[in-house]
Design a protein around this motif. Structure first.
Motif, PDB file in Angstrom:
ATOM      1  N   GLU A  71      42.675  31.544  42.901  1.00 25.92           N
ATOM      2  CA  GLU A  71      41.317  31.546  43.448  1.00 25.92           C
ATOM      3  C   GLU A  71      40.882  32.961  43.831  1.00 25.92           C
ATOM      4  N   LEU A  72      41.786  33.721  44.459  1.00 27.67           N
ATOM      5  CA  LEU A  72      41.459  35.101  44.814  1.00 27.67           C
ATOM      6  C   LEU A  72      41.221  35.949  43.565  1.00 27.67           C
ATOM      7  N   GLN A  73      42.036  35.745  42.553  1.00 29.23           N
ATOM      8  CA  GLN A  73      41.877  36.495  41.312  1.00 29.23           C
ATOM      9  C   GLN A  73      40.522  36.181  40.672  1.00 29.23           C
ATOM     10  N   LYS A  74      40.176  34.905  40.643  1.00 28.09           N
ATOM     11  CA  LYS A  74      38.887  34.502  40.065  1.00 28.09           C
ATOM     12  C   LYS A  74      37.729  35.066  40.876  1.00 28.09           C
ATOM     13  N   ALA A  75      37.861  35.030  42.212  1.00 28.08           N
ATOM     14  CA  ALA A  75      36.797  35.578  43.068  1.00 28.08           C
ATOM     15  C   ALA A  75      36.641  37.080  42.832  1.00 28.08           C
ATOM     16  N   PHE A  76      37.756  37.794  42.667  1.00 29.07           N
ATOM     17  CA  PHE A  76      37.692  39.230  42.405  1.00 29.07           C
ATOM     18  C   PHE A  76      37.007  39.502  41.065  1.00 29.07           C
ATOM     19  N   GLU A  77      37.352  38.706  40.052  1.00 36.93           N
ATOM     20  CA  GLU A  77      36.754  38.883  38.736  1.00 36.93           C
ATOM     21  C   GLU A  77      35.268  38.570  38.752  1.00 36.93           C
ATOM     22  N   MET A  78      34.840  37.665  39.616  1.00 41.16           N
ATOM     23  CA  MET A  78      33.426  37.301  39.720  1.00 41.16           C
ATOM     24  C   MET A  78      32.646  38.299  40.573  1.00 41.16           C
ATOM     25  N   GLY A  79      33.340  39.223  41.212  1.00 39.60           N
ATOM     26  CA  GLY A  79      32.662  40.256  41.982  1.00 39.60           C
ATOM     27  C   GLY A  79      32.442  39.919  43.443  1.00 39.60           C
ATOM     28  N   ASP A  80      33.192  38.970  43.972  1.00 39.77           N
ATOM     29  CA  ASP A  80      33.075  38.607  45.390  1.00 39.77           C
ATOM     30  C   ASP A  80      33.541  39.787  46.244  1.00 39.77           C
ATOM     31  N   PRO A  81      32.693  40.278  47.170  1.00 37.54           N
ATOM     32  CA  PRO A  81      33.090  41.438  47.973  1.00 37.54           C
ATOM     33  C   PRO A  81      34.220  41.142  48.963  1.00 37.54           C
ATOM     34  N   ARG A  82      34.451  39.882  49.289  1.00 33.83           N
ATOM     35  CA  ARG A  82      35.523  39.544  50.227  1.00 33.83           C
ATOM     36  C   ARG A  82      36.899  39.583  49.561  1.00 33.83           C
ATOM     37  N   ALA A  83      36.942  39.558  48.247  1.00 32.87           N
ATOM     38  CA  ALA A  83      38.216  39.571  47.520  1.00 32.87           C
ATOM     39  C   ALA A  83      38.463  40.994  47.018  1.00 32.87           C
ATOM     40  N   ASP A  84      39.156  41.783  47.830  1.00 31.46           N
ATOM     41  CA  ASP A  84      39.468  43.146  47.396  1.00 31.46           C
ATOM     42  C   ASP A  84      40.738  43.162  46.559  1.00 31.46           C
ATOM     43  N   LEU A  85      40.931  44.237  45.837  1.00 37.73           N
ATOM     44  CA  LEU A  85      42.042  44.346  44.902  1.00 37.73           C
ATOM     45  C   LEU A  85      43.394  44.236  45.604  1.00 37.73           C
ATOM     46  N   ALA A  86      43.516  44.817  46.783  1.00 40.23           N
ATOM     47  CA  ALA A  86      44.800  44.791  47.499  1.00 40.23           C
ATOM     48  C   ALA A  86      45.201  43.360  47.850  1.00 40.23           C
TER      49      ALA A  86
END
Length: 121
Positions: A71-86
């Motif tokens: 879910e975090l990976q998908k949120a990061f790929e979608m550009g969610d600002p709360r899901a940072d790379l770290a």
């Protein structure tokens, strides 16, 4: 040489027989199923969870870690600002380590089962 080995083995067997008592070859009446316990309660010493319960909880934890990581990976790929790379990388590593540990436990359980099945009766 073989007489010495046979002598030692017979002494060990005699000692084992003395330690077990005269009814060593006869199974006790409660050796297979403890009396006073319901079939569902066997293996559960009071409030302590059984092996199966502990294993299920561990597997659910690994599944949850993998789901959250996805879910975090998908949120990061979608550009969610709360899901940072770290956070995404840490979650992915945690789920990877948990999965590898689970596979290792499974391998050890399978090996133990095979060892028990290959024991002479």
């Amino acid at each position: 040489m073989t007489d010495a080995i046979s002598s030692i083995l017979s002494q060990i067997r005699a000692h084992e027989t003395l330690m077990r008592g005269p009814t060593a070859d006869v199974a006790a009446g409660n050796a297979i199923k403890p009396q006073g316990l319901q079939p569902d309660a066997i293996g559960r010493g009071g409030d302590a969870p059984g092996f199966g319960d502990t294993l299920n909880r561990a597997l659910e934890g690994v599944s949850r870690a993998q789901r959250e990581s996805g879910e975090l990976q998908k949120a990061f790929e979608m550009g969610d600002p709360r899901a940072d790379l770290a956070r995404v990388m840490v979650a992915m590593q945690e789920s990877s380590v948990a999965f590898r540990a689970t596979v290792e436990v499974r391998n050890r359980l399978v090996q133990a089962y095979q060892d028990v099945m290959n024991m002479p009766i």
